[in-house]
Every structure is written in C-alpha cells, then in structure tokens.
Design an enzyme around this catalytic site. Structure first.
Site, PDB file in Angstrom:
ATOM      1  CG  ASP A 119       3.998  -5.769  -0.408  1.00 16.01           C
ATOM      2  OD1 ASP A 119       3.790  -5.876  -1.507  1.00 16.01           O
ATOM      3  OD2 ASP A 119       3.482  -4.730   0.274  1.00 16.01           O
ATOM      4  CD  GLN A 123      -0.170   0.812  -2.719  1.00 17.07           C
ATOM      5  OE1 GLN A 123      -0.369  -0.166  -2.856  1.00 17.07           O
ATOM      6  NE2 GLN A 123       1.107   1.243  -3.311  1.00 17.07           N
ATOM      7  CE  LYS A 182      -0.672  -3.220  -4.860  1.00 16.31           C
ATOM      8  NZ  LYS A 182       0.323  -2.557  -3.841  1.00 16.31           N
TER       9      LYS A 182
END
Ligand code: NAP
Length: 283
Positions: free
Chosen positions: A118, A95, A51
């Site tokens: 997200d 994460q 990322k």
C-alpha cells in the site's frame, strides 16, 4: 470531451501483471498477497473480496486473515510479525479502517517496508518524497496511469490537487511534481478555491464530497480526474466532480464508477509483483 476509460487502462495493467506472473512461475517463483481484515465492516468485506478476486485473475496466491472485531493490538501485531517473516507472502495489506480500539499507525509501522504494497509505511512515504521508490501508493499511482493514457504531458502544466490526505492528496501532489508539474495543493481552508482550480490544466479531485467540482471551477480543455467515491442522496455511487456539468468543458474526464476506482486494485497487483521480484532478486 474525451472520456478516460479506467476499466480499459486497469485491464491493460492487470494483463501485463498476469503475463509477468506467469513468467515468474516458470522460474519457480510464486507471488503471494496477504490481506488482513478485522471486524465485519461490509464495505471492507467488499474491498477484500475484490482484492482476492483480482489476485486470482493475475495468478497470485492470496492469503486472507479475517480476525474478529475484538482482536487485540498484540494479536494483530503478532500476525503482522508472522507475515513479515513468511517467504510465501510478498505483500501485506491491512484493510482500513480498523475498529477504534486498534491503532492503525502501529500496524502500518509494523509491516515490513519491503512488503508494504500500500506504500503507507513512513519509510516508503519518505522514498516517494525523494523520488526514489519501489512502490507508489495505489490510488495516486493509478491516477498517473490515467493521465498518461491521455497523452497529455504533465511537464510544465498547472496541476491542482483538491485534498491533502496522506493516502491520496499529498502523494498525488508529489507524483505530479516528480513529472515536473507546477503543483498546488488545496484543502478545506483554501481561500477562493475556484480561482485556483480554474487555472488547472490538470485537476485531481480527492475531496470526498459528492459533485463538489462544477463546470465554473474548471478550465476549458482541462484533464479532470475524479478520485471521489461518494453516495448521492439517492444512494447512487458518484464522484467529487459533477460529471454532467463538467463533461463538455473538460478536455479529458474520468467517470465514476469506471475511472480511478478500477486503477487502485490494478496498482496493488503491480506493487505486489514488484515486491515479489525484489524479494527474489529478479529485475
Ligand atoms: P479525506 O482524508 O477525507 O480528505 C479529504 C480532503 O478534502 C481533505 O484534505 C480536506 O481538507 C479536503 N476538503 C474537504 N472539504 C473541502 C473543501 N470544501 N474545499 C477544499 N478541500 C476540501 O479523504 P481521502 O481519503 O483523501 O479520499 C477522498 C475521496 O477519494 C473520498 O471520496 C474517498 O472515498 C475517495 N477515494 C477513492 C479511492 C479509489 O480507489 N477510487 C481511494 C481512496 C479514496 P482538510 O485537510 O483541510 O480537512
């Protein structure tokens, strides 16, 4: 069979994001993504590094917060609060999975919906449900891009999703529904799965079981999208679809690797850009 090239579609999305990011920079607006990682799970480390690399490639700033495994919920919450109010941070992601003493839902609920790139926050999930959204969850949004790349229209098609997780199966079904597919969601308690999947014009497999979908489960000419990322007995990365078995019967099919995987990060980049534009009131 036509192979759906996730790498190429992903590269095109990222190139567009990079172009728009460069335009924003000219207006004095920079784009920043904060990534929180707790503990030292090697798979999470790889995802976070990927990322960060993708951020650098499209011209975003990335801010990594690597916290020790023994971080408390209060410390994690305090970091999220700080990032929520930091104007240089347009997107925040934590994460997953987190170490077991930490509550993932508490973190997801704490991230400001405007920075929730997200799209896991219940407010954003609700927006997706009613079809009025800023961000789409990255993996299902990436799948939609891949379906679009085939030129096959979703409208009126029988669409079957295998799997009903909150991050893939459920939002996937909703996105297909928004495009007027006739959608069936299947799961581990579904009776006679094969009779349902073999009627699918568009089949999305998000099961988490290596080579689960065989040729006798798909319709001739179907669009087959494989979300799975599994390891086979030899430790090799493979999908939920038995590619070799299905490739001749499918009309379009994604490989693993090189299918859905590269799309997820591309859509994360797109969501972060969207967040930055919204926070700076730029259309
Ligand atoms: P998950 O939370 O474990 O969900 C799996 C789903 O599959 C569940 O809904 C489960 O049903 C269903 N299922 C299990 N066995 C089944 C069976 N025999 N028949 C029908 N359905 C069955 O997994 P996930 O997070 O959605 O991920 C799915 C796969 O996608 C994994 O391989 C994951 O690694 C991969 N993934 C890839 C990306 C990417 O970027 N490419 C992103 C996310 C996930 P129940 O609900 O009844 O248990």
């Amino acid at each position: 069979m036509n192979l759906i090239d996730g790498k190429a579609v992903s590269a095109a999305v990222r190139a567009k994001v990079a172009e728009e990011t460069a335009e924003l920079k000219k207006k004095g607006v920079s784009v920043g993504l904060a990534v929180i990682i707790v503990g030292d799970d090697p798979a999470s480390r790889v995802y976070v590094n990927n990322k960060k690399k993708a951020c650098a490639e499209v011209g975003f700033e990335s801010f990594e917060y690597a916290l020790p495994a023994e971080t408390t919920q209060e410390e994690l919450n305090a970091l999220v609060d700080k990032l929520n109010s930091d104007p240089k941070v347009n997107g925040i992601l934590c994460q997953l999975p987190l170490p077991s003493h930490l509550d993932e839902n508490e973190v997801i609920n704490r991230i400001s919906p405007a920075k929730d790139v997200d799209a896991f926050h219940p407010a954003n999930v609700g927006h997706i449900m009613i079809g009025d959204y800023s961000f789409l969850p990255c993996t299902p949004a990436g799948v939609m891009e891949l379906i679009h790349s085939t030129g096959v229209e979703v409208k009126g098609k029988n669409c079957v999703v295998i799997g009903r997780s909150n991050i893939v199966g459920k939002p996937m079904a909703m996105l297909l529904l928004h495009e007027h597919g006739t959608v069936t969601i299947t799961h581990s308690r579904t009776v006679d799965l094969k009779s349902i999947t073999s009627r699918a014009d568009i089949l999305v497999a998000a099961v988490g079981k290596a080579n689960f979908v065989k040729a006798d489960m798909i319709k001739e000419g179907a669009v087959v999208i494989d979300v799975g990322m599994n390891r086979n007995e030899a430790g090799k990365l493979c999908g939920d679809v038995d590619f070799e078995d299905c490739k001749e019967k499918a009309g379009y099919i994604t490989p693993v690797p090189g299918g859905v995987g590269p799309m997820t990060i591309a859509m994360l980049m797109r969501n972060t850009l969207t967040a930055a534009k919204q926070q700076n009131r730029i259309k």
